[in-house]
Design a protein around this motif. Structure first.
Motif, PDB file in Angstrom:
ATOM      1  N   LEU A 192       0.839  -1.194   0.000  1.00 55.99           N
ATOM      2  CA  LEU A 192       0.000   0.000   0.000  1.00 55.99           C
ATOM      3  C   LEU A 192       0.877   1.248   0.000  1.00 55.99           C
ATOM      4  N   PRO A 193       0.479   2.284  -0.743  1.00 59.12           N
ATOM      5  CA  PRO A 193       1.276   3.524  -0.774  1.00 59.12           C
ATOM      6  C   PRO A 193       1.330   4.178   0.591  1.00 59.12           C
ATOM      7  N   TRP A 194       2.424   4.850   0.878  1.00 55.96           N
ATOM      8  CA  TRP A 194       2.586   5.505   2.174  1.00 55.96           C
ATOM      9  C   TRP A 194       1.829   6.820   2.243  1.00 55.96           C
ATOM     10  N   SER A 195       1.303   7.297   1.125  1.00 52.33           N
ATOM     11  CA  SER A 195       0.425   8.461   1.135  1.00 52.33           C
ATOM     12  C   SER A 195      -0.988   8.076   1.576  1.00 52.33           C
ATOM     13  N   PHE A 196      -1.229   6.786   1.713  1.00 53.79           N
ATOM     14  CA  PHE A 196      -2.497   6.220   2.193  1.00 53.79           C
ATOM     15  C   PHE A 196      -2.308   5.926   3.671  1.00 53.79           C
ATOM     16  N   ASP A 197      -3.239   6.371   4.513  1.00 54.39           N
ATOM     17  CA  ASP A 197      -3.037   6.242   5.963  1.00 54.39           C
ATOM     18  C   ASP A 197      -2.742   4.808   6.389  1.00 54.39           C
ATOM     19  N   ALA A 198      -3.410   3.824   5.756  1.00 54.45           N
ATOM     20  CA  ALA A 198      -3.179   2.427   6.135  1.00 54.45           C
ATOM     21  C   ALA A 198      -1.774   1.980   5.758  1.00 54.45           C
ATOM     22  N   GLY A 199      -1.264   2.463   4.623  1.00 54.27           N
ATOM     23  CA  GLY A 199       0.083   2.084   4.207  1.00 54.27           C
ATOM     24  C   GLY A 199       1.137   2.638   5.137  1.00 54.27           C
ATOM     25  N   LEU A 200       0.978   3.899   5.563  1.00 56.10           N
ATOM     26  CA  LEU A 200       1.932   4.497   6.498  1.00 56.10           C
ATOM     27  C   LEU A 200       1.829   3.822   7.858  1.00 56.10           C
ATOM     28  N   ASN A 201       0.609   3.551   8.303  1.00 57.52           N
ATOM     29  CA  ASN A 201       0.414   2.881   9.586  1.00 57.52           C
ATOM     30  C   ASN A 201       1.061   1.501   9.599  1.00 57.52           C
ATOM     31  N   GLN A 202       1.002   0.792   8.472  1.00 66.14           N
ATOM     32  CA  GLN A 202       1.592  -0.537   8.379  1.00 66.14           C
ATOM     33  C   GLN A 202       3.100  -0.484   8.645  1.00 66.14           C
ATOM     34  N   VAL A 203       3.757   0.523   8.082  1.00 64.03           N
ATOM     35  CA  VAL A 203       5.197   0.691   8.291  1.00 64.03           C
ATOM     36  C   VAL A 203       5.490   1.014   9.753  1.00 64.03           C
ATOM     37  N   LEU A 204       4.782   1.996  10.303  1.00 66.10           N
ATOM     38  CA  LEU A 204       5.078   2.438  11.668  1.00 66.10           C
ATOM     39  C   LEU A 204       4.714   1.386  12.703  1.00 66.10           C
ATOM     40  N   ALA A 205       3.655   0.606  12.463  1.00 66.10           N
ATOM     41  CA  ALA A 205       3.312  -0.482  13.386  1.00 66.10           C
ATOM     42  C   ALA A 205       4.412  -1.534  13.407  1.00 66.10           C
ATOM     43  N   THR A 206       4.977  -1.823  12.236  1.00 68.14           N
ATOM     44  CA  THR A 206       6.088  -2.782  12.177  1.00 68.14           C
ATOM     45  C   THR A 206       7.299  -2.241  12.913  1.00 68.14           C
ATOM     46  N   PHE A 207       7.590  -0.962  12.724  1.00 67.80           N
ATOM     47  CA  PHE A 207       8.714  -0.352  13.439  1.00 67.80           C
ATOM     48  C   PHE A 207       8.459  -0.330  14.945  1.00 67.80           C
ATOM     49  N   TRP A 208       7.209  -0.097  15.339  1.00 70.85           N
ATOM     50  CA  TRP A 208       6.882  -0.105  16.770  1.00 70.85           C
ATOM     51  C   TRP A 208       7.284  -1.442  17.394  1.00 70.85           C
ATOM     52  N   ALA A 209       7.051  -2.526  16.666  1.00 69.95           N
ATOM     53  CA  ALA A 209       7.368  -3.858  17.176  1.00 69.95           C
ATOM     54  C   ALA A 209       8.828  -4.231  16.951  1.00 69.95           C
ATOM     55  N   GLY A 210       9.568  -3.428  16.185  1.00 68.70           N
ATOM     56  CA  GLY A 210      10.967  -3.747  15.908  1.00 68.70           C
ATOM     57  C   GLY A 210      11.139  -4.775  14.808  1.00 68.70           C
ATOM     58  N   GLY A 211      10.101  -4.955  13.974  1.00 70.58           N
ATOM     59  CA  GLY A 211      10.176  -5.910  12.880  1.00 70.58           C
ATOM     60  C   GLY A 211      10.783  -5.302  11.629  1.00 70.58           C
ATOM     61  N   THR A 212      10.567  -5.962  10.493  1.00 68.29           N
ATOM     62  CA  THR A 212      11.170  -5.549   9.231  1.00 68.29           C
ATOM     63  C   THR A 212      10.092  -5.263   8.197  1.00 68.29           C
ATOM     64  N   VAL A 213      10.208  -4.127   7.522  1.00 62.95           N
ATOM     65  CA  VAL A 213       9.332  -3.778   6.409  1.00 62.95           C
ATOM     66  C   VAL A 213      10.024  -4.207   5.111  1.00 62.95           C
TER      67      VAL A 213
END
Length: 501
Positions: A192-213
């Motif tokens: 999903l594009p990062w200009s789409f709220d769900a796409g940006l949230n997906q990245v930041l949620a992964t970073f919150w957990a310390g995972g890998t995008v």
């Protein structure tokens, strides 16, 4: 350490997960420490161009670790990132850059042609950002400061910029990471594009957990499947058109083994029950999360995987730390089964629309039942009609602004669309009304058949006559091989209707 801003999040992960991969693309990995260093270099480059706290920085870049460096670099300076999808046309890009009042646009060589005629300075993303002098000083930034403007595609008119704070972004990341059970072992495929709220949230949620995008290099279904397997992806988020493409040939999604795929999630529209069933049969160990959200508040509801059979068609219940109300036209709570407007309360409620007080006042309103003496709190009126059952599970009915009357009876297009999809003949449907020669509304259905070569509208007409009441019968069918998409990959309903009216 408390996490209040995007900079806090990256600094914390750089300390605790320094050499773990934060982002991967085409086999190339960047660690959390490397991403933080890239953010510092980006901040220095922006500061050299005069960017200061509160300035808007438009990012016209493909999904990449470099784009994330510019995002976090902007945050380091207290600037406001405006992520612009590169698939937009010149007129749309120009509107976003002008409307946001961007001080600067960061763009790669390919995208710079979209800025022809713009008077806003452009910084090449390919420029050498190494300064050797360390990061520039960071101003005092708190959670309530703006972090980004997310421009919604909207159903009509030009897109509006939703003002998103650091606190909004981190609350969304924490909440979604929590209910998806994300950990350091998760590898999230970013489609999903990062200009789409769900796409940006997906990245930041992964970073919150310390995972890998893991950034997908292609949206072609067979290539997505190869990446899912080769990159050992554990989670994939998508919108309905993506799932429809994955379950159709030439995609091998329903035939291959994906032992690492722990969950998939859907947002941006309802997923057909048959599509859900196909995914579950092919990947029985993969959990399916059905979600609903709006840009003005990120995610609002989700249906846990184990409840799909018990509450078919439901968009679930409120996400953690959130209250979802169903209110009637008087602002009073609706009874079970009564249709009303979905109203969202919680930490992801954004700060309104950029430079649009009228729209902000209409959508962001005071809490209908405030606690006496408490600080005023604003909630988001979604404009979506829903109903709740006796257990409190919610069901999407349709957009308030798309309702019309047929034969004197109020109709929501989504009711008819759901019935059409239930026929098993279609993969997509968009229903709307147009006035006939007498000024009466008649129902038009644009449809995409599952099997274009063998499809006949007579079959669908027979089905609707048998399954829909008279006031919901389409007067005309328009058959298409595919529908146009918004920049987030959702069906562009406004364009479909405009082309047929």
């Amino acid at each position: 350490m408390g996490l209040y801003t995007l900079t806090d999040l990256l600094d914390e992960r750089s300390a605790t997960r320094a050499f773990a991969p934060a982002v991967e693309r085409a086999g190339e990995a960047v660690t959390y420490r490397g991403l933080r260093d890239l953010a510092h270099e980006s901040a220095a480059a922006l500061a050299a161009q005069g960017v200061r706290k509160g300035d808007r920085v438009a990012l016209l870049l493909p999904r990449s670790h470099e784009a994330l460096g510019w995002l976090f670099g902007s945050a380091h300076l207290g600037a406001v990132a405006v992520i612009v999808h590169e698939s937009l046309k010149q007129q749309q890009v120009g509107h976003i850059v002008r409307h946001s009042g961007a001080r600067l646009v960061v763009a790669d060589q390919r995208a710079r042609k979209l800025l022809t005629g713009s008077e806003t300075p452009v910084l090449s993303s390919e420029a050498d950002r190494r300064t050797g002098g360390g990061p520039p000083p960071s101003p005092r930034i708190i959670g309530q400061d703006l972090a980004a403007l997310i421009y919604t595609s909207g159903s009509t008119g030009l897109p509006k910029g939703v003002m998103v704070t650091h606190a909004n972004l981190l609350a969304g990341a924490r909440i979604v990471a929590d209910y998806l059970g994300l950990t350091v072992d998760d590898r999230t495929l970013s489609l999903l594009p990062w200009s789409f709220d769900a796409g940006l949230n997906q990245v930041l949620a992964t970073f919150w957990a310390g995972g890998t995008v893991v950034i997908a290099s292609s949206a072609y279904a067979p290539e997505i499947c190869r990446t899912l397997a080769a990159a050992r992806i554990t989670g994939l988020a998508g919108v309905p058109p993506l799932w429809e493409s994955l379950i159709r040939r030439p995609s091998p999604f329903l035939d291959i083994e994906l032992p690492h795929l722990r969950y998939v999630s859907n947002t941006g529209g309802s997923l057909r029950a048959s599509t859900v069933d196909s995914i579950r049969r092919a990947h029985p160990r993969t959990q399916i999360y059905l979600m609903y959200g709006l840009t003005e508040a990120f995610r609002s509801t989700y249906l846990r995987p184990e409840l799909i059979d018990r509450y078919p068609g439901s968009i679930g219940q409120a996400i953690p730390d959130t209250e979802i109300m169903v209110l009637n036209e008087s602002g009073a709570p609706c009874r079970p089964g009564e249709v009303g407007e979905l109203v969202h309360r919680g930490p992801t409620v954004t700060a309104g629309y950029w430079n649009d007080l009228q729209a902000t006042t209409r959508v962001f309103r005071p809490h209908p039942s405030p606690v006496p003496g408490s600080t005023p709190e604003y909630v988001v009126h979604s404009g979506d009609c829903v109903r709740a059952d006796s257990d409190g599970f919610l069901y999407y009915v349709g957009r308030m602004d798309e309702q019309f009357k047929s034969r004197g009876i109020r109709v929501n297009p989504s009711e008819i669309e759901s019935a059409l999809l239930h026929s098993g003949l279609l993969s997509e449907a968009v229903v709307f009304a147009e006035a006939d020669e007498n000024g009466e509304d008649r129902i038009i259905a644009a449809v995409v058949p599952k099997e274009t070569d063998s499809f006949e509208t007579g079959q669908l007409a027979s089905y609707t006559r048998a399954s829909l009441p008279t006031h919901q019968q389409p007067a005309r069918f328009h058959v298409a091989t595919e529908f146009p998409r918004t920049s987030s990959g959702k069906t562009d309903r406004a364009t479909v209707k405009r082309r047929l009216q």
